[in-house]
Design an enzyme around this catalytic site. Sequence first.
Site, PDB file in Angstrom:
ATOM      1  N   HIS A 198     -35.199  22.545  -4.434  1.00 47.74           N
ATOM      2  CA  HIS A 198     -36.384  21.621  -3.970  1.00 47.74           C
ATOM      3  C   HIS A 198     -36.039  20.237  -4.378  1.00 47.74           C
ATOM      4  O   HIS A 198     -36.055  19.252  -3.480  1.00 47.74           O
ATOM      5  CB  HIS A 198     -37.703  22.015  -4.617  1.00 47.74           C
TER       6      HIS A 198
ATOM      7  N   ARG B 206     -41.807   9.584  -1.711  1.00 52.33           N
ATOM      8  CA  ARG B 206     -42.645  10.786  -1.647  1.00 52.33           C
ATOM      9  C   ARG B 206     -43.483  10.721  -2.818  1.00 52.33           C
ATOM     10  O   ARG B 206     -43.005  10.201  -3.706  1.00 52.33           O
ATOM     11  CB  ARG B 206     -41.774  12.004  -2.087  1.00 52.33           C
TER      12      ARG B 206
END
Length: 188
Positions: free
Chosen positions: A115, A128
Amino acid sequence: MFTIFRGGRSGAWRVTRFASVKGASLVPTPSVSVVHALSITLPIMPSPTAWRLAGVSSHLRYTERAEKQQLDASPAEIGRPEATYAALIPIKKSAAWWELTQEERRQILEDKSRHIAGSLKYLPAVARQLFHSRDLGEPFDFLTWFEYAPAYAEEFEELVRTLRASEEWKFVEREIDIRMERERLDAG
């Protein structure tokens, strides 16, 4: 500081796509507003709100030192003028995910799903910010906010496809994908 996302008839972000990826949807709305506040409770606004999601940014929970150094080396700031595209992706994980220890979740998150490492190549083009909601009693565990310039739309799509194909995503029981474009202010 809390961040509240409100779906309604007005807001700084015009919704261009609203899709339930997994599980129950939210009511589709034409706009989303983002408010930073000291409380989750907001005053009633003149424009009706179809839904409200709140979260708080937190410390990095699964990131190791070397990963943090890589993230710090490619800062991707929210609010850049050129980042006129955004995505709000609320996610709720299954009870099975939360029954795992933090070490077991880390193994799935990074060792199996990559991830963090897999997302690094999209920085700083795609910014993000993760907001935690689970401990606030909200309907989602995480609210993920992405911002990027239109030139990086395909890279963002690739990032989302990669994350959804990972081992970690098997634990997602609800996900909504809301794509937006920043409303332009008329001059004069």
